[in-house]
Design a protein around this motif. Structure first.
Motif, PDB file in Angstrom:
ATOM      1  N   VAL A  88      -5.228  -1.883   2.051  1.00 52.82           N
ATOM      2  CA  VAL A  88      -4.323  -0.678   2.212  1.00 52.82           C
ATOM      3  C   VAL A  88      -3.171  -0.575   1.491  1.00 52.82           C
ATOM      4  CG1 VAL A  88      -5.720   0.053   4.367  1.00 52.82           C
ATOM      5  CG2 VAL A  88      -3.562  -1.294   4.482  1.00 52.82           C
ATOM      6  N   ARG A 127       0.901  -3.475  10.779  1.00 57.74           N
ATOM      7  CA  ARG A 127      -0.578  -2.890  10.494  1.00 57.74           C
ATOM      8  C   ARG A 127      -1.339  -3.955  10.409  1.00 57.74           C
ATOM      9  NH1 ARG A 127      -0.619   1.557   6.409  1.00 57.74           N
ATOM     10  NH2 ARG A 127       0.699  -0.093   5.112  1.00 57.74           N
ATOM     11  N   ALA A 150      -8.943   5.000   7.938  1.00 61.19           N
ATOM     12  CA  ALA A 150      -7.851   5.309   7.215  1.00 61.19           C
ATOM     13  C   ALA A 150      -8.136   5.703   5.632  1.00 61.19           C
ATOM     14  CB  ALA A 150      -6.950   3.855   6.887  1.00 61.19           C
TER      15      ALA A 150
END
Length: 164
Positions: A88, A127, A150
């Motif tokens: 991510v 995260r 996500a």
């Protein structure tokens, strides 16, 4: 079944077992199971074990009362130009988890995940991410532990959990 298991930190010698757990995770659907060689030579999967234990790699292993490893969870940091399935952002660790089939559904995966999340939080990460195939039964575990979708890249979901 009441499962009895203990957790311990992963060590460099656990690399071959982690590779087995990547195969277990990739072959979650029996009808689509691939040979170990095919999984471990797939560039997307080899990222998860190649060069274990490099700086920044952290993991935990579950063992049965006889000391046999039955599951593992670990995280690695990837860069954008060398990303794995659940990338991510730079600096966000990606969690990988695998549990032997007969140990699924008895709390091993949840215990592994919680310990690894504690470790990532203690290390200062904000995260943590993971990737799961759509339809995988483990998605329910991830959601129950605070992971949220996500990104969707069929057939995979990238899920993220905030740690702070």
């Amino acid at each position: 079944m009441v499962a009895s298991f203990t957790l311990r930190p992963a060590v460099p010698a656990d690399g071959p077992f982690l590779a087995e757990m990547v195969v277990e995770a990739a072959n979650w659907h029996a009808a689509r199971a691939r040979p170990k060689f095919a999984v471990l030579t797939d560039p997307a999967h080899v990222h998860y074990v190649s060069g274990w234990m490099r700086p920044g790699d952290v993991g935990v292993v579950a063992e049965n009362p006889d000391g046999e490893a039955v599951g593992a969870a670990w995280y690695r940091i990837f860069s954008k130009d060398d990303a794995a399935h659940g990338f991510v952002a730079t600096g966000v660790p990606e969690l990988i988890i695998g549990v032997r089939p007969m140990w699924r559904g008895v709390g091993v995966g949840r215990a592994l995940m919680r310990e690894l999340v504690r470790s990532a939080t203690a290390a200062g990460y904000v995260r943590i991410a993971l990737s799961v195939e759509q339809g995988n039964f483990a998605e329910g575990l991830y959601r129950s532990e605070g992971f949220r979708v996500a990104e969707v890249h069929p057939p995979r979901l990238t899920m993220v959990r905030r740690l702070t």
